[in-house]
Write a protein that holds these residues in place. Structure first.
Motif, PDB file in Angstrom:
ATOM      1  N   GLU A 103      41.392  30.932  42.459  1.00 59.33           N
ATOM      2  CA  GLU A 103      42.135  31.602  43.523  1.00 59.33           C
ATOM      3  C   GLU A 103      41.995  33.120  43.415  1.00 59.33           C
ATOM      4  O   GLU A 103      42.029  33.682  42.320  1.00 59.33           O
ATOM      5  N   ALA A 104      41.826  33.783  44.560  1.00 59.92           N
ATOM      6  CA  ALA A 104      41.681  35.239  44.579  1.00 59.92           C
ATOM      7  C   ALA A 104      42.907  35.910  43.956  1.00 59.92           C
ATOM      8  O   ALA A 104      44.040  35.463  44.152  1.00 59.92           O
ATOM      9  N   GLU A 105      42.661  36.982  43.203  1.00 56.64           N
ATOM     10  CA  GLU A 105      43.739  37.769  42.597  1.00 56.64           C
ATOM     11  C   GLU A 105      43.493  39.248  42.911  1.00 56.64           C
ATOM     12  O   GLU A 105      43.078  40.015  42.056  1.00 56.64           O
ATOM     13  N   PHE A 106      43.749  39.641  44.143  1.00 59.41           N
ATOM     14  CA  PHE A 106      43.573  41.037  44.535  1.00 59.41           C
ATOM     15  C   PHE A 106      44.775  41.836  44.053  1.00 59.41           C
ATOM     16  O   PHE A 106      45.916  41.470  44.325  1.00 59.41           O
ATOM     17  N   PHE A 112      40.421  48.183  41.547  1.00 59.00           N
ATOM     18  CA  PHE A 112      39.523  48.294  42.693  1.00 59.00           C
ATOM     19  C   PHE A 112      38.096  48.493  42.195  1.00 59.00           C
ATOM     20  O   PHE A 112      37.849  48.544  40.990  1.00 59.00           O
ATOM     21  N   HIS A 113      37.164  48.606  43.139  1.00 63.01           N
ATOM     22  CA  HIS A 113      35.740  48.578  42.804  1.00 63.01           C
ATOM     23  C   HIS A 113      35.190  49.940  42.389  1.00 63.01           C
ATOM     24  O   HIS A 113      34.192  50.425  42.925  1.00 63.01           O
ATOM     25  N   ALA A 121      31.825  36.989  41.630  1.00 63.97           N
ATOM     26  CA  ALA A 121      31.040  36.678  42.820  1.00 63.97           C
ATOM     27  C   ALA A 121      31.652  35.455  43.508  1.00 63.97           C
ATOM     28  O   ALA A 121      32.443  34.715  42.907  1.00 63.97           O
ATOM     29  N   ARG A 122      31.286  35.236  44.754  1.00 66.50           N
ATOM     30  CA  ARG A 122      31.836  34.100  45.494  1.00 66.50           C
ATOM     31  C   ARG A 122      30.951  33.789  46.695  1.00 66.50           C
ATOM     32  O   ARG A 122      30.040  34.555  47.047  1.00 66.50           O
ATOM     33  N   GLU A 123      31.261  32.656  47.355  1.00 60.83           N
ATOM     34  CA  GLU A 123      30.569  32.307  48.586  1.00 60.83           C
ATOM     35  C   GLU A 123      31.131  33.120  49.747  1.00 60.83           C
ATOM     36  O   GLU A 123      32.218  33.692  49.668  1.00 60.83           O
ATOM     37  N   TYR A 189      36.707  40.790  47.042  1.00 61.79           N
ATOM     38  CA  TYR A 189      36.239  40.187  45.791  1.00 61.79           C
ATOM     39  C   TYR A 189      37.205  40.615  44.691  1.00 61.79           C
ATOM     40  O   TYR A 189      37.633  41.758  44.649  1.00 61.79           O
ATOM     41  N   THR A 190      37.522  39.674  43.789  1.00 60.89           N
ATOM     42  CA  THR A 190      38.509  39.946  42.747  1.00 60.89           C
ATOM     43  C   THR A 190      37.923  40.756  41.603  1.00 60.89           C
ATOM     44  O   THR A 190      36.954  40.339  40.957  1.00 60.89           O
TER      45      THR A 190
END
Length: 251
Positions: A103-106, A112-113, A121-123, A189-190
């Motif tokens: 599960e995303a964890e923003f 941050f990036h 990474a993810r679909e 993206y997390t």
């Protein structure tokens, strides 16, 4: 800009942003020994599912001998494709994954990036609208320096992609302008860790020559990934004392 000055700017930012918890707690750390040198990663406690999953995958030794299969200059370096271990030269990579997602964890605006961030990474959104992370592929951010004009354009894009939920704060903008990163990925993206040693190694990797699929022409490999610090590991059970039977005690 040298790595020490980057670190000082990040500590200042976290103090301003109320992100002291990131640095104020003990964190698990993982060492990636690569063909280009060592990269040491600290994992964030604010993203516990991703932290624990990364530790699990490292503990399973799944990263050992995998390639950095996707490298884009001034952007990021990516690894974790399970099909890359024995990949032939020029083979297209990027699909090797485990059979589950996280599960995303923003955790904006604290995580941050920025340059040196480690993210999952993810679909794509088309098949993954919840933006769940893949189980083992990850990337390390390099990015570039931004100015106010370009950050404003990024914000317009983020407003569209996230329905106005992701905002680049003044503190984030200052880091993107002085340290660098990839702000257009925030909230999508997390981010679950950061490089604390070996950012120069990441720099070398992101500059290598690549083919049309962004795979390095000369293989760059994770030789071994190990957990070098884990304050969350269960305490070892005390050894049981051997009881000497009464018969053996008699002489």
């Amino acid at each position: 800009m040298n790595i020490l000055s980057v670190g000082r700017k990040m500590l200042l930012f976290l103090a301003l942003a109320g992100g002291t918890a990131v640095y104020g707690q003990e964190r698990a750390e993982v060492l990636l020994e690569t063909t280009e040198g060592n990269i040491r990663i600290a994992l964030y406690n604010e993203t516990p599912q991703h932290r624990d999953n990364f530790l699990k995958v490292v503990g399973m030794q799944l990263y050992d001998s995998l390639l950095f299969h996707r490298v884009i200059k001034d952007f990021m370096v990516q690894s974790g494709d399970l099909n890359s271990k024995h990949a032939k030269p020029g083979a297209l990579l990027g699909t090797g994954e485990l059979d589950y997602t996280t599960e995303a964890e923003f955790r904006l605006p604290q995580l941050f990036h920025r340059r040196g961030a480690v993210a999952a990474a993810r679909e794509s959104d088309k098949v993954n609208p919840e933006r769940r992370s893949g189980a083992c592929q990850f990337y390390i951010v390099w990015g570039k320096l931004w100015d106010d004009r370009r950050l404003a354009k990024v914000q317009e894009r983020l407003d569209t992609l996230t329905q106005g939920q992701v905002k680049i704060t003044p503190e984030m903008a200052e880091v993107y302008k002085t340290v660098g990163g990839t702000p257009h990925l925030d909230g999508q993206y997390t981010v679950f860790g950061e490089v604390i040693e070996g950012l120069n190694v990441v720099d070398r990797i992101q500059q290598v020559a690549v083919d049309k699929n962004d795979r390095p022409e000369q293989d760059i490999r994770i030789l071994r990934a190990t957990i070098v610090k884990n304050p969350f590991a269960p305490a070892p059970k005390p050894a049981k004392k051997k009881q000497i039977s009464r018969k053996k005690q008699k002489k």
